[in-house]
Design a protein around this motif. Structure first.
Motif, PDB file in Angstrom:
ATOM      1  N   LEU A  89      24.791  29.632  37.799  1.00 34.49           N
ATOM      2  CA  LEU A  89      24.763  29.052  36.463  1.00 34.49           C
ATOM      3  C   LEU A  89      24.358  27.576  36.454  1.00 34.49           C
ATOM      4  O   LEU A  89      23.501  27.166  35.664  1.00 34.49           O
ATOM      5  CB  LEU A  89      26.147  29.215  35.802  1.00 34.49           C
ATOM      6  N   ARG A  90      24.963  26.778  37.301  1.00 35.31           N
ATOM      7  CA  ARG A  90      24.649  25.343  37.308  1.00 35.31           C
ATOM      8  C   ARG A  90      23.194  25.057  37.698  1.00 35.31           C
ATOM      9  O   ARG A  90      22.502  24.331  36.990  1.00 35.31           O
ATOM     10  CB  ARG A  90      25.630  24.592  38.201  1.00 35.31           C
ATOM     11  N   PRO A  91      22.693  25.606  38.812  1.00 38.43           N
ATOM     12  CA  PRO A  91      21.300  25.334  39.160  1.00 38.43           C
ATOM     13  C   PRO A  91      20.298  25.823  38.122  1.00 38.43           C
ATOM     14  O   PRO A  91      19.206  25.268  37.984  1.00 38.43           O
ATOM     15  CB  PRO A  91      21.093  26.064  40.487  1.00 38.43           C
ATOM     16  N   LEU A  92      20.669  26.859  37.360  1.00 36.53           N
ATOM     17  CA  LEU A  92      19.760  27.399  36.342  1.00 36.53           C
ATOM     18  C   LEU A  92      19.880  26.671  35.003  1.00 36.53           C
ATOM     19  O   LEU A  92      19.207  27.031  34.038  1.00 36.53           O
ATOM     20  CB  LEU A  92      20.026  28.896  36.143  1.00 36.53           C
ATOM     21  N   GLY A  93      20.750  25.659  34.947  1.00 31.08           N
ATOM     22  CA  GLY A  93      20.861  24.868  33.720  1.00 31.08           C
ATOM     23  C   GLY A  93      21.901  25.344  32.733  1.00 31.08           C
ATOM     24  O   GLY A  93      21.866  24.967  31.558  1.00 31.08           O
ATOM     25  N   PHE A  94      22.867  26.161  33.185  1.00 29.58           N
ATOM     26  CA  PHE A  94      23.916  26.661  32.308  1.00 29.58           C
ATOM     27  C   PHE A  94      25.288  26.119  32.716  1.00 29.58           C
ATOM     28  O   PHE A  94      26.277  26.843  32.775  1.00 29.58           O
ATOM     29  CB  PHE A  94      23.932  28.190  32.315  1.00 29.58           C
ATOM     30  N   ALA A 116      23.113  25.264  22.152  1.00 29.66           N
ATOM     31  CA  ALA A 116      21.826  24.617  21.924  1.00 29.66           C
ATOM     32  C   ALA A 116      21.242  24.124  23.232  1.00 29.66           C
ATOM     33  O   ALA A 116      21.962  23.687  24.128  1.00 29.66           O
ATOM     34  CB  ALA A 116      21.997  23.443  20.953  1.00 29.66           C
ATOM     35  N   ARG A 117      19.930  24.198  23.335  1.00 29.69           N
ATOM     36  CA  ARG A 117      19.221  23.727  24.530  1.00 29.69           C
ATOM     37  C   ARG A 117      19.569  22.258  24.758  1.00 29.69           C
ATOM     38  O   ARG A 117      19.373  21.412  23.891  1.00 29.69           O
ATOM     39  CB  ARG A 117      17.723  23.898  24.332  1.00 29.69           C
ATOM     40  N   SER A 118      20.105  21.975  25.939  1.00 35.22           N
ATOM     41  CA  SER A 118      20.584  20.629  26.245  1.00 35.22           C
ATOM     42  C   SER A 118      20.815  20.520  27.745  1.00 35.22           C
ATOM     43  O   SER A 118      20.408  21.397  28.507  1.00 35.22           O
ATOM     44  CB  SER A 118      21.898  20.357  25.494  1.00 35.22           C
ATOM     45  N   ALA A 119      21.481  19.447  28.144  1.00 37.17           N
ATOM     46  CA  ALA A 119      21.810  19.280  29.554  1.00 37.17           C
ATOM     47  C   ALA A 119      22.791  20.354  30.018  1.00 37.17           C
ATOM     48  O   ALA A 119      22.897  20.639  31.211  1.00 37.17           O
ATOM     49  CB  ALA A 119      22.409  17.896  29.796  1.00 37.17           C
ATOM     50  N   ASP A 120      23.514  20.964  29.054  1.00 37.34           N
ATOM     51  CA  ASP A 120      24.516  21.982  29.395  1.00 37.34           C
ATOM     52  C   ASP A 120      23.981  23.407  29.319  1.00 37.34           C
ATOM     53  O   ASP A 120      24.546  24.316  29.939  1.00 37.34           O
ATOM     54  CB  ASP A 120      25.724  21.857  28.461  1.00 37.34           C
ATOM     55  N   PHE A 121      22.916  23.610  28.531  1.00 36.84           N
ATOM     56  CA  PHE A 121      22.368  24.952  28.356  1.00 36.84           C
ATOM     57  C   PHE A 121      20.844  24.911  28.418  1.00 36.84           C
ATOM     58  O   PHE A 121      20.214  24.060  27.781  1.00 36.84           O
ATOM     59  CB  PHE A 121      22.815  25.547  27.012  1.00 36.84           C
ATOM     60  N   ALA A 122      20.276  25.851  29.154  1.00 37.55           N
ATOM     61  CA  ALA A 122      18.834  25.847  29.378  1.00 37.55           C
ATOM     62  C   ALA A 122      18.039  26.336  28.174  1.00 37.55           C
ATOM     63  O   ALA A 122      16.838  26.063  28.060  1.00 37.55           O
ATOM     64  CB  ALA A 122      18.498  26.710  30.597  1.00 37.55           C
ATOM     65  N   VAL A 123      18.691  27.077  27.269  1.00 38.40           N
ATOM     66  CA  VAL A 123      17.996  27.649  26.108  1.00 38.40           C
ATOM     67  C   VAL A 123      18.868  27.555  24.863  1.00 38.40           C
ATOM     68  O   VAL A 123      20.062  27.244  24.943  1.00 38.40           O
ATOM     69  CB  VAL A 123      17.639  29.138  26.357  1.00 38.40           C
ATOM     70  N   ASP A 124      18.280  27.848  23.732  1.00 45.59           N
ATOM     71  CA  ASP A 124      19.023  27.972  22.471  1.00 45.59           C
ATOM     72  C   ASP A 124      19.511  29.410  22.337  1.00 45.59           C
ATOM     73  O   ASP A 124      18.816  30.348  22.753  1.00 45.59           O
ATOM     74  CB  ASP A 124      18.136  27.647  21.260  1.00 45.59           C
ATOM     75  N   LYS A 125      20.684  29.576  21.744  1.00 42.17           N
ATOM     76  CA  LYS A 125      21.183  30.923  21.446  1.00 42.17           C
ATOM     77  C   LYS A 125      22.038  30.867  20.193  1.00 42.17           C
ATOM     78  O   LYS A 125      22.996  30.101  20.127  1.00 42.17           O
ATOM     79  CB  LYS A 125      22.026  31.484  22.604  1.00 42.17           C
ATOM     80  N   PRO A 126      21.709  31.652  19.174  1.00 43.44           N
ATOM     81  CA  PRO A 126      22.525  31.651  17.953  1.00 43.44           C
ATOM     82  C   PRO A 126      23.808  32.450  18.122  1.00 43.44           C
ATOM     83  O   PRO A 126      23.921  33.292  19.026  1.00 43.44           O
ATOM     84  CB  PRO A 126      21.603  32.325  16.927  1.00 43.44           C
ATOM     85  N   ALA A 127      24.782  32.183  17.282  1.00 38.04           N
ATOM     86  CA  ALA A 127      26.033  32.938  17.302  1.00 38.04           C
ATOM     87  C   ALA A 127      25.754  34.394  16.970  1.00 38.04           C
ATOM     88  O   ALA A 127      24.929  34.709  16.109  1.00 38.04           O
ATOM     89  CB  ALA A 127      27.008  32.352  16.287  1.00 38.04           C
TER      90      ALA A 127
END
Length: 283
Positions: free
Chosen positions: A66-71, A36-47
């Motif tokens: 990955l880190r600079p891009l929000g992942f 889910a889009r959050s501080a750990d992931f830049a976008v939402d992605k379903p299973a």
């Protein structure tokens, strides 16, 4: 002494196959798992949907950014070698691309199950090698053998496996080993199992031999804390500050826990894990 040395060698060998090898995996964590889009992931992605950054060769197209891009969540995750096992053993090298939808669906369902079983194998390998485990070592070996049997079940049986029940059974043994090992620490050892220590100020705290199983230590200040012999099974260490902390001999520490935390070159770690690269510059 000879038996303990054999157990230590066995631990090293067992854990060699419990580390992720992306080159032998079909990018399963990038497809099977949701985020889910959050501080750990830049976008939402379903299973079951491939990440937009996943290339045709099943490698990440932005792995070095990955880190600079929000992942940042991707850099924390570890499959304990489940990815290559499912790809090369369970499905005999047949990928989810170019095959039937049913095979792909089943592969994505099986992957999280095998990941849980491999995590148990990581804990069991450590438990068997602990000197204080003598009284339950035979039970631990039986649990290890049963877990390995389950890992090699065919896809249909893995898909329907009650992995929660097996985890509960193994957990009882791991808890017993923890108690036996931590009994060597003198003084009153407060049980902080499952404790809510979100943002707790524990700088320089003496936590030797303390049970922190399942504790929430998110953003906790553990600077220079003494965690020798502490049980960290399942403890949430996201953004916890382990700068100059001593985790020597800490029980059941995993690489994902450390990857999610902060630390530095002075942080003392168990031999089974490695110092995260990002600790040098911050998470």
């Amino acid at each position: 002494m000879g038996e303990e040395a054999d157990d230590a060698d066995e631990l090293v060998q067992a854990r060699q196959v419990l580390r992720g090898d992306c080159a032998r995996c079909f990018g399963l964590c990038c497809v099977a798992l949701p985020f889910a889009r959050s501080a750990d992931f830049a976008v939402d992605k379903p299973a079951g949907k491939a990440c937009a950054q996943l290339r045709e060769d099943h490698r990440c197209g932005v792995h070095d950014r990955l880190r600079p891009l929000g992942f940042g969540g991707c850099t924390v995750y570890d499959c304990f070698g489940a990815g290559q096992h499912v790809s090369q053993v369970t499905f005999d090298g047949q990928g989810w691309r170019g095959g039937s939808r049913e095979r792909a669906r089943q592969m994505f369902e099986v992957f999280p199950v095998v990941r849980q079983l491999h995590e148990l194998l990581w804990y069991l390998a450590e438990a068997v090698a602990l000197p204080a485990a003598g009284a339950v070592r035979a039970d631990l070996r039986r649990a290890d053998a049963e877990t390995r049997r389950l890992v090699h079940l065919p896809p249909g049986e893995l898909e329907s496996l009650d992995v929660a029940a097996h985890r509960a059974s193994v957990n009882e043994l791991l808890l017993r080993v923890s108690e036996l090992t931590r009994a060597d620490f003198r003084g009153k050892r407060r049980d902080r199992r499952g404790a809510d220590l979100l943002g707790a100020r524990l700088k320089g705290a003496d936590l030797r031999g303390v049970s922190l199983r399942g504790a929430c230590l998110v953003a906790a200040d553990l600077t220079a804390a003494d965690l020798r012999g502490a049980d960290l099974t399942g403890a949430d260490l996201r953004d916890a500050d382990l700068t100059d902390a001593d985790l020597t001999g800490a029980l059941f520490v995993t690489q994902p826990q450390l990857n999610a935390a902060r630390g530095d070159a002075r942080t003392r770690l168990p031999e089974s894990v490695t110092r995260p690269v990002h600790w040098a510059t911050g998470p």
